[in-house]
Scaffold this active site. Sequence first.
Site, short mmCIF file in Angstrom:
data_model
loop_
_atom_site.label_atom_id
_atom_site.label_comp_id
_atom_site.label_asym_id
_atom_site.label_seq_id
_atom_site.Cartn_x
_atom_site.Cartn_y
_atom_site.Cartn_z
NE ARG A 1 -1.81 12.53 -36.35
CZ ARG A 1 -2.57 13.51 -36.91
NH1 ARG A 1 -3.66 13.95 -36.29
NH2 ARG A 1 -2.24 14.02 -38.08
CE1 TYR B 1 8.42 2.24 -14.71
CE2 TYR B 1 7.28 3.89 -16.00
CZ TYR B 1 8.26 2.92 -15.88
OH TYR B 1 9.08 2.64 -16.95
O1 P1T Z 1 5.81 1.37 -19.87
P1 P1T Z 1 4.54 2.10 -20.21
O2 P1T Z 1 3.54 1.28 -20.93
O3 P1T Z 1 4.81 3.43 -20.87
O4 P1T Z 1 3.83 2.43 -18.81
C1 P1T Z 1 4.40 3.22 -17.82
C2 P1T Z 1 3.88 2.81 -16.46
C3 P1T Z 1 2.89 3.55 -15.85
N1 P1T Z 1 2.38 3.21 -14.64
C4 P1T Z 1 2.83 2.12 -13.99
C5 P1T Z 1 2.24 1.78 -12.66
C6 P1T Z 1 3.81 1.33 -14.55
O5 P1T Z 1 4.23 0.25 -13.87
C7 P1T Z 1 4.38 1.67 -15.81
C8 P1T Z 1 5.48 0.90 -16.45
N2 P1T Z 1 6.18 0.11 -15.52
C9 P1T Z 1 7.24 -0.70 -15.82
C10 P1T Z 1 7.80 -0.81 -17.04
C11 P1T Z 1 7.76 -1.46 -14.68
O6 P1T Z 1 8.50 -2.44 -14.87
O7 P1T Z 1 7.41 -1.11 -13.54
#
Ligand code: P1T
Length: 379
Positions: A46, A98
């Site tokens: 970790r 997002y």
């Molecule tokens: O899904 P994750 O790896 O936890 O990331 C989140 C995230 C953060 N910032 C941006 C700009 C993102 O597009 C995303 C995740 N986005 C998608 C899953 C999507 O389809 O837009």
Amino acid sequence: MKFNTKTIHGGQKPDDAFGSVIPPIYQTSTYAQSTPGGHKGYEYSRSANPTRTALEKSFACIENGNYGLAFGSGLAAIDAVLKLLEPGDEVISTNDLYGGSYRLFTTIFQKFGIKFNFVGMGNASNIEGFITDSTKLIWLETPTNPMMNIIDIKAAAVISKKYNILLAVDNTFATPYLQQPLDLGADIVMHSATKYIGGHSDLVMGALIVKDKDLADRLYFIQNASGAICGPQDSFLALRGIKTLHVRMQRHCENGKAVAEYLVNHPKIENVYWPGFESHPNHHIAKEQMNDFGGMVSFTTKGNNYEEAIKIVENLKVFTLAESLGGVESLAGHPASMTHASIPKEEREKTGVVDSLIRLSVGIEDEDDLIADLKQAIG
Ligand code: P1T
């Protein structure tokens, strides 16, 4: 080293044990000690794992930072940044982002006494009007997900420095191939490495990159204390993905341009959102801070016709209807019901995320096949 060499060699060296050119997958949770504290730099996975360390060094190198941190998802990386804050602190965030980031801010951290202001940052000077003595963090995405708005990172950094506020940039859509926010004055770069960094839709991961040692130490403490790390197998996959980031991005940009230009001339399409158009409101900023315009394109149907939009995404054959983006294969998404469903309708519509909006992650397939697929799907 130039960028196209950094993706392959940045922060990497043959493995100490047998000279393995590619970092081995150290699939272990723990490390033998000769006496308490007598270890070779690793005591528990970790806290640190050699495969993850290799990846974190690569992250730091490709973003022109000094320190990289890998997390179990993009949201876990954002979560770690927000844990730098205390109850009573305020955050100014872009209002187009997002949906999962918005949900993390408003349903998790708001509860712990952190206040969020969601602000249109197309004109970066808008930020200044929301700054109070309690403002500790400015959060922005550029290009934004899914409206492809462009925010002037340099201008935001001038403001953040004037008031001694941290500036974090979610660089997921652009990748360091297109823009390097730390060089433009940002303090923290964040990635959903699930997307272009990994590049093959086979992992979920997050990244943070910083220049400042003190900030890095605070984030490493949170990474270890909260524990949202990624495993060695995924670290290996992300490292493998990064090696081709530059060649993939070049093709994503070429195909993205071809798709945007096809859509903008289509009689059944109303608006096409892509920063490469001269008519894009911040095209001049995109040209200044990005090396090209990326592979993400959003569009709406004529008259904001929801049924038409659903028919299009159902008809696509080469594009797959799916969440996520940034893989070698083309994906189509319907933000209102998928990636941005956690943002209330009135809020998302204010930024243009209407019911007929379709978001394309244009992959690296043959351009002709992608255009033919859109042609048959739109009709
Ligand atoms: O899904 P994750 O790896 O936890 O990331 C989140 C995230 C953060 N910032 C941006 C700009 C993102 O597009 C995303 C995740 N986005 C998608 C899953 C999507 O389809 O837009």
